[in-house]
Design a protein around this motif. Structure first.
Motif, PDB file in Angstrom:
ATOM      1  N   HIS A 187     -11.124  -2.041  -3.308  1.00  0.00           N
ATOM      2  CA  HIS A 187     -10.343  -3.064  -2.633  1.00  0.00           C
ATOM      3  C   HIS A 187     -10.871  -3.415  -1.258  1.00  0.00           C
ATOM      4  O   HIS A 187     -10.442  -4.405  -0.669  1.00  0.00           O
ATOM      5  CB  HIS A 187      -8.883  -2.626  -2.517  1.00  0.00           C
ATOM      6  CG  HIS A 187      -8.256  -2.380  -3.851  1.00  0.00           C
ATOM      7  ND1 HIS A 187      -8.002  -3.388  -4.751  1.00  0.00           N
ATOM      8  CD2 HIS A 187      -7.843  -1.235  -4.445  1.00  0.00           C
ATOM      9  CE1 HIS A 187      -7.461  -2.873  -5.838  1.00  0.00           C
ATOM     10  NE2 HIS A 187      -7.365  -1.568  -5.688  1.00  0.00           N
ATOM     11  N   GLU A 246     -10.175  -4.438   7.692  1.00  0.00           N
ATOM     12  CA  GLU A 246     -10.425  -4.491   9.125  1.00  0.00           C
ATOM     13  C   GLU A 246     -11.078  -5.822   9.460  1.00  0.00           C
ATOM     14  O   GLU A 246     -11.837  -6.383   8.687  1.00  0.00           O
ATOM     15  CB  GLU A 246     -11.366  -3.368   9.554  1.00  0.00           C
ATOM     16  CG  GLU A 246     -10.783  -1.995   9.423  1.00  0.00           C
ATOM     17  CD  GLU A 246     -11.767  -0.937   9.873  1.00  0.00           C
ATOM     18  OE1 GLU A 246     -12.754  -1.302  10.546  1.00  0.00           O
ATOM     19  OE2 GLU A 246     -11.557   0.226   9.553  1.00  0.00           O
ATOM     20  N   ASN A 283      -8.605   7.894  -2.665  1.00  0.00           N
ATOM     21  CA  ASN A 283      -8.722   7.039  -1.492  1.00  0.00           C
ATOM     22  C   ASN A 283     -10.111   6.419  -1.397  1.00  0.00           C
ATOM     23  O   ASN A 283     -10.244   5.228  -1.084  1.00  0.00           O
ATOM     24  CB  ASN A 283      -8.405   7.840  -0.226  1.00  0.00           C
ATOM     25  CG  ASN A 283      -8.375   6.972   1.002  1.00  0.00           C
ATOM     26  OD1 ASN A 283      -7.956   5.830   0.951  1.00  0.00           O
ATOM     27  ND2 ASN A 283      -8.823   7.518   2.114  1.00  0.00           N
ATOM     28  N   SER A 284     -11.148   7.203  -1.674  1.00  0.00           N
ATOM     29  CA  SER A 284     -12.504   6.648  -1.582  1.00  0.00           C
ATOM     30  C   SER A 284     -12.753   5.603  -2.669  1.00  0.00           C
ATOM     31  O   SER A 284     -13.395   4.581  -2.415  1.00  0.00           O
ATOM     32  CB  SER A 284     -13.547   7.754  -1.645  1.00  0.00           C
ATOM     33  OG  SER A 284     -13.525   8.385  -2.901  1.00  0.00           O
ATOM     34  N   SER A 322     -10.416   3.715  -3.963  1.00  0.00           N
ATOM     35  CA  SER A 322      -9.631   2.563  -3.539  1.00  0.00           C
ATOM     36  C   SER A 322     -10.348   1.774  -2.441  1.00  0.00           C
ATOM     37  O   SER A 322     -10.327   0.537  -2.438  1.00  0.00           O
ATOM     38  CB  SER A 322      -8.268   3.024  -3.038  1.00  0.00           C
ATOM     39  OG  SER A 322      -7.528   1.947  -2.535  1.00  0.00           O
ATOM     40  N   GLN A 323     -10.985   2.490  -1.503  1.00  0.00           N
ATOM     41  CA  GLN A 323     -11.729   1.810  -0.449  1.00  0.00           C
ATOM     42  C   GLN A 323     -12.900   1.013  -1.008  1.00  0.00           C
ATOM     43  O   GLN A 323     -13.171  -0.093  -0.569  1.00  0.00           O
ATOM     44  CB  GLN A 323     -12.242   2.831   0.577  1.00  0.00           C
ATOM     45  CG  GLN A 323     -11.169   3.506   1.376  1.00  0.00           C
ATOM     46  CD  GLN A 323     -10.501   2.570   2.355  1.00  0.00           C
ATOM     47  OE1 GLN A 323     -11.130   1.642   2.853  1.00  0.00           O
ATOM     48  NE2 GLN A 323      -9.238   2.800   2.620  1.00  0.00           N
ATOM     49  N   LYS A 324     -13.594   1.579  -2.003  1.00  0.00           N
ATOM     50  CA  LYS A 324     -14.727   0.872  -2.600  1.00  0.00           C
ATOM     51  C   LYS A 324     -14.268  -0.318  -3.426  1.00  0.00           C
ATOM     52  O   LYS A 324     -14.930  -1.353  -3.459  1.00  0.00           O
ATOM     53  CB  LYS A 324     -15.530   1.821  -3.484  1.00  0.00           C
ATOM     54  CG  LYS A 324     -16.310   2.846  -2.709  1.00  0.00           C
ATOM     55  CD  LYS A 324     -17.045   3.798  -3.629  1.00  0.00           C
ATOM     56  CE  LYS A 324     -17.723   4.895  -2.850  1.00  0.00           C
ATOM     57  NZ  LYS A 324     -18.335   5.909  -3.722  1.00  0.00           N
ATOM     58  N   VAL A 331     -11.947  -2.582   2.883  1.00  0.00           N
ATOM     59  CA  VAL A 331     -11.171  -2.275   4.079  1.00  0.00           C
ATOM     60  C   VAL A 331     -10.710  -3.579   4.681  1.00  0.00           C
ATOM     61  O   VAL A 331     -11.468  -4.544   4.775  1.00  0.00           O
ATOM     62  CB  VAL A 331     -12.034  -1.474   5.084  1.00  0.00           C
ATOM     63  CG1 VAL A 331     -11.246  -1.132   6.322  1.00  0.00           C
ATOM     64  CG2 VAL A 331     -12.581  -0.228   4.428  1.00  0.00           C
ATOM     65  N   GLU A 370       0.836  -1.204   0.000  1.00  0.00           N
ATOM     66  CA  GLU A 370       0.000   0.000   0.000  1.00  0.00           C
ATOM     67  C   GLU A 370       0.869   1.251   0.000  1.00  0.00           C
ATOM     68  O   GLU A 370       1.960   1.257   0.556  1.00  0.00           O
ATOM     69  CB  GLU A 370      -0.883   0.030   1.247  1.00  0.00           C
ATOM     70  CG  GLU A 370      -1.878  -1.091   1.316  1.00  0.00           C
ATOM     71  CD  GLU A 370      -2.689  -1.049   2.588  1.00  0.00           C
ATOM     72  OE1 GLU A 370      -2.470  -0.153   3.412  1.00  0.00           O
ATOM     73  OE2 GLU A 370      -3.549  -1.920   2.746  1.00  0.00           O
TER      74      GLU A 370
END
Length: 132
Positions: free
Chosen positions: A116, A120, A109-110, A112-114, A118, A68
């Motif tokens: 790949h 967590e 970033n948003s 990428s979050q959608k 999160v 990352e």
């Protein structure tokens, strides 16, 4: 349509070099009026996006898919490099470049979050111990 990491690295590198060349070729015209100065900051922020994408793809090729981008080495280097490009156009372009680059970084970033997800762990419920 998604492309491979190698092709994406090549495309983003070529677009970064092309954007840099265009901004330096037309820096006289970009510094003439207020609107063109703002456009110069926008062009420098596009350079930021292309450089950041190229660095991320290069690290993905060399380090593996799970690597990352971090804020300090990669993002900061790309931002400083784009600020130098904006500074070669006009001083006001630096301010516009910072604002536009942060907006681009937020949306990258948003996305990428959608795409790949999160990484967590799912929250677990803690069971309360019953008193006896």
């Amino acid at each position: 349509m998604a492309v491979s990491t190698n092709v994406s690295f090549l495309l983003s590198s070529v677009l970064a070099i092309t954007t840099l060349a265009a901004s330096q070729t037309f820096k006289g015209q970009l510094a003439e009026t207020k609107g063109m100065t703002i456009l110069g900051g926008g062009i420098a922020s596009m350079f930021f996006m292309f450089v950041l994408t190229a660095i991320g793809n290069l690290e993905g090729i060399m380090m593996g898919k799970g690597f990352e981008l971090q804020l300090i080495p990669e993002v900061a280097f790309s931002l400083v490099l784009s600020l130098v490009v904006a500074g070669s156009i006009h001083r006001v372009s630096i301010t516009c470049c910072v604002i536009f680059s942060l907006v681009i970084l937020y949306f990258m970033n948003s996305i990428s979050q959608k795409t790949h997800g999160v990484s967590e762990a799912a929250p677990t419920k803690l069971e309360k111990k019953k008193r006896r």
